[in-house]
Design a protein around this motif. Structure first.
Motif, PDB file in Angstrom:
ATOM      1  N   UNK A  97      -5.020  -1.100   5.838  1.00  0.00           N
ATOM      2  CA  UNK A  97      -3.285  -3.031   5.489  1.00  0.00           C
ATOM      3  C   UNK A  97      -4.071  -3.423   4.625  1.00  0.00           C
ATOM      4  N   UNK A  98      -3.555  -2.739   3.707  1.00  0.00           N
ATOM      5  CA  UNK A  98      -4.165  -3.682   2.331  1.00  0.00           C
ATOM      6  C   UNK A  98      -3.441  -4.644   2.399  1.00  0.00           C
ATOM      7  N   UNK A  99      -3.412  -5.545   0.514  1.00  0.00           N
ATOM      8  CA  UNK A  99      -2.444  -6.195   0.500  1.00  0.00           C
ATOM      9  C   UNK A  99      -2.269  -6.373  -1.196  1.00  0.00           C
ATOM     10  N   UNK A 100      -0.929  -6.492  -1.204  1.00  0.00           N
ATOM     11  CA  UNK A 100      -0.238  -6.017  -2.626  1.00  0.00           C
ATOM     12  C   UNK A 100      -2.145  -6.654  -3.761  1.00  0.00           C
ATOM     13  N   UNK A 101      -1.840  -5.698  -4.635  1.00  0.00           N
ATOM     14  CA  UNK A 101      -2.826  -5.682  -5.816  1.00  0.00           C
ATOM     15  C   UNK A 101      -4.293  -5.157  -4.758  1.00  0.00           C
ATOM     16  N   UNK A 102      -4.512  -4.633  -4.062  1.00  0.00           N
ATOM     17  CA  UNK A 102      -5.652  -4.330  -3.235  1.00  0.00           C
ATOM     18  C   UNK A 102      -6.394  -2.742  -3.840  1.00  0.00           C
ATOM     19  N   UNK A 140       0.101  -1.252  -4.479  1.00  0.00           N
ATOM     20  CA  UNK A 140       1.230  -2.158  -4.931  1.00  0.00           C
ATOM     21  C   UNK A 140       2.073  -2.707  -4.672  1.00  0.00           C
ATOM     22  N   UNK A 141       2.047  -2.808  -3.003  1.00  0.00           N
ATOM     23  CA  UNK A 141       2.338  -3.823  -2.090  1.00  0.00           C
ATOM     24  C   UNK A 141       1.671  -3.754  -0.803  1.00  0.00           C
ATOM     25  N   UNK A 142       2.088  -4.502  -0.032  1.00  0.00           N
ATOM     26  CA  UNK A 142       1.519  -4.521   1.449  1.00  0.00           C
ATOM     27  C   UNK A 142       1.771  -3.275   1.995  1.00  0.00           C
ATOM     28  N   UNK A 143       0.798  -2.473   2.376  1.00  0.00           N
ATOM     29  CA  UNK A 143       1.388  -1.381   2.948  1.00  0.00           C
ATOM     30  C   UNK A 143      -0.297  -0.831   3.654  1.00  0.00           C
ATOM     31  N   UNK A 144       0.060  -0.343   4.423  1.00  0.00           N
ATOM     32  CA  UNK A 144      -0.494   0.718   5.836  1.00  0.00           C
ATOM     33  C   UNK A 144      -0.324   1.537   5.737  1.00  0.00           C
TER      34      UNK A 144
END
Length: 671
Positions: A97-102, A140-144
């Protein structure tokens, strides 16, 4: 030099199969005197058991000889500049799971046999690029995302790359780039020009979109919007869409060379994938911007690296630090043995070892019994490595053939050449802990005999119920009248050795469980043997024993026919039975063996004796008259006693009469 192993095996097979076997082999004739071999059932059993054990052991070895591959992936988050390691497998995806901009890099060592080969965006928006050893993700957004790993060829941690010339192909064609001698295909850069934005490159290898742009081109029919897309194929083949206007591609090759030390020449392109805790020393002038690979350079700025050598020199990659290998699940008593080829360490619960460059670490974990609990090959390392251990507990319940609990036996578990034994005292179950996965032979010993043998497969915590070749026998005895006999003893013998002796006050006796066998059963009455016979526990569990016994009632009377109590009555032949008469003058003998007896009835000094025969046709009642008038205070009054008493009484009466006459007349005249 010719090996004699094949000859020995051939001769062994020839002996086992017999002289009529048709095995093609080269043999040497040896003339000798004829010899006769005698094989007994015992020899056949021993041979069969030996072959079964050998086959069973080899099957276990074949299972154990396939070590588990352990692969750790490093996840580096660019924003936090932090790395952490997770264990990955082919069966389950890595979920991130990543946050936006990671921006994240998921990397495995080049020596890994599992490489990232597929990414699925489960939630949110992000882009990704799959290279040989890594996945680069931009959120580019919170993503999994789910990252899947597949088996792939391992490589050394440092090797050379070469950029080939640009090539072109026709739309709709299938392209396969071939290896060039020692240079193997590492990947393909593809540039696609199309008017259809849905047109895509297809391949059985991972496909990643590196860049995309739009151009308006003026044509004779008017302006046309064209799409230019750059793809990366982590493989050697792809399919061109039919809508393509043009397509060009540049194959990139790799070549493996000596890594210790690694000598780079001027203009070499060097790929470096630094394992965890490794030290990298670059002793030459290099650039991270590689001519012809600028579009890829931004993804190889940290680890892995792609460097362009501007001079000849050495690139040193080595290990000065140790990694820790341990066991989880609170199994500190297990022994770990780690081996890098040059170094072997051994310890309980955990070990520290210095990795060797480009060589997997092999690890074996042993149980306290010496069995291999786990065998692993670590192809992508982390600073801390936990070895997966699958150990199970099993419970074994023992029953006799009727389903009743069986106590006081011995359970043995065999795996290859290892044995675990549990002795059960006043218990019918045993728990075996920390067993490795696999097949085991279970044997049950009871009263010195093997009563069960089974093969079980341990794959989870389980309970096994084993019925044994054991049963108790229910014994009932009948006398000659068909009545049940009470208060007797049963003894069981095997090969003239007593197995057990049991007594019952009732009419039914049940022995403890006995192994299936042929036994001699002996029935005892008042410690006298009254029956002996053969029994087979495999055939039946109940037995009714016909005894040559007869219940006898002896009634004792005085001379007037009245019953006498507390009179001693004895029957005697080789054995003696005695009792006293009751208030009704009866002496009851419940069961007397057939035979000739001397019957003696006695009270005080009075007795009578006679001979009697007891058999199936004998009378149940025997009447005996004893020369006794009565019993007073336990003292018998005989007939002679009565006669003396009467005589004495008569004399007394005469004396009294004479005395009376004298007193009446005053004198007595005697002439």
């Amino acid at each position: 030099m010719k090996s004699s192993t094949g000859g020995r095996i051939a001769k062994t097979i020839k002996v086992l199969l017999g002289p009529s076997s048709s095995i093609a082999m080269k043999t040497t004739e040896i003339h000798h005197r004829p010899r006769t071999y005698h094989f007994t059932t015992f020899h056949v059993k021993i041979l069969a058991l030996t072959l079964a054990t050998l086959i069973f052991s080899l099957s276990l070895v074949s299972v154990i000889s396939q070590p588990t591959k352990i692969v750790y992936a490093e996840i580096f988050i660019e924003k936090s500049k932090k790395s952490y390691y997770v264990k990955v497998s082919e069966n389950n995806p890595l979920i991130l799971t990543l946050q936006k901009g990671d921006n994240a890099t998921i990397r495995v060592d080049s020596t890994s046999q599992l490489k990232p080969r597929k990414v699925i965006i489960h939630e949110g928006k992000c882009s990704y690029i799959i290279f040989d050893d890594q996945v680069f993700v931009e959120a580019r957004s919170k993503c999994e995302i789910y990252v899947y790993f597949k088996e792939s060829d391992p490589k050394p941690p440092i090797y050379l790359l070469r950029i080939s010339e640009q090539r072109s192909t026709e739309p709709g064609s299938n392209v396969t780039v071939k290896d060039e001698s020692e240079w193997k295909v590492w990947g393909i850069l593809i540039t696609l020009l199309t008017t259809n934005p849905q047109a895509q490159i297809k391949s059985k290898y991972p496909v990643s979109l590196l860049a995309s742009s739009q151009h308006i081109v003026n044509t004779s029919t008017g302006p046309v919007l064209e799409y230019e897309e750059t793809y990366w194929i982590a493989g050697k083949s792809f399919q061109v869409p039919g809508e393509a206007l043009s397509i060009t591609f540049v194959p990139i090759y790799y070549r493996i060379k000596q890594i210790a030390p690694f000598i780079a020449s001027s203009n070499d392109i060097v790929y470096i994938n630094k394992p965890a805790l490794a030290n990298l020393t670059i002793k030459i002038d290099v650039e991270k911007s590689v001519p012809g690979l600028n579009i890829l350079s931004r993804y190889f700025q940290r680890n892995p690296l792609i460097l362009y050598a501007k001079s000849r020199g050495e690139i040193d990659l080595n290990f000065n630090n140790f990694i820790n290998i341990n066991i989880g699940n609170q199994l500190e008593n297990l022994i770990i043995e780690a081996n890098t080829g040059n170094i072997k360490v051994k310890g309980k619960g955990s070990v520290s070892i210095r990795p060797a460059l480009g060589i997997p670490i092999t690890v074996k974990v042993y149980t306290e019994a010496g069995d291999i609990a786990s065998e692993c090959e670590i192809t992508s390392i982390a600073p801390q490595i936990e070895i997966p251990i699958e150990l199970y507990n099993i419970k074994i319940n023992l029953m006799d053939v009727e389903g009743n609990p069986l106590y006081n036996s011995t359970i043995s578990l065999y795996r290859a050449l290892k044995t675990i034994t549990a002795h059960l005292v006043n218990n019918n179950s045993a728990v075996f802990k920390n067993l490795v996965k696999g097949e085991y032979i279970i044997t049950i010993d009871y009263m010195g005999e093997e009563v069960a043998r089974e093969v079980i497969r341990v794959e989870r915590d389980s309970t096994f119920t084993i019925r044994t070749r054991v049963r108790s026998i229910e014994i009932k005895a009948l006398n000659a009248k068909g009545d049940l006999v009470q208060n007797y003893t049963a003894a069981v013998y095997s090969n003239n050795k007593i197995i057990g002796k049991w007594h019952t006050e009732s009419n039914t006796l049940r022995t403890p469980p006995l192994p299936f066998n042929n036994y001699t059963l002996v029935i005892l009455l008042n410690n006298h043997e009254v029956w002996r016979g053969k029994i087979n526990l495999k055939e039946y569990s109940k037995i009714i024993v016909p005894l040559k016994l007869m219940p006898i009632i002896i009634k004792v009377k005085n001379v007037f026919g009245a019953p006498l109590s507390k009179v001693s009555v004895t029957l005697k032949n080789n054995n003696t039975w005695s009792t006293l008469t009751d208030s009704g003058g009866r002496a009851v003998f419940n069961n007397i063996p057939f035979g000739n007896y001397t019957l003696t009835v006695k009270i005080g000094d009075a007795s009578t004796t006679e001979n009697v025969e007891i058999n199936a046709s004998s009378m149940q009642f025997i009447s005996v008259q004893i020369p006794v008038v009565a019993v007073i205070g336990g003292f018998p009054i005989l007939v002679i006693h009565v006669q003396i008493f009467i005589l004495a009484l008569a004399i007394l009466i005469a004396v009294i009469i004479i005395w009376k006459l004298i007193r009446e007349r005053g004198e007595i005249v005697i002439e």
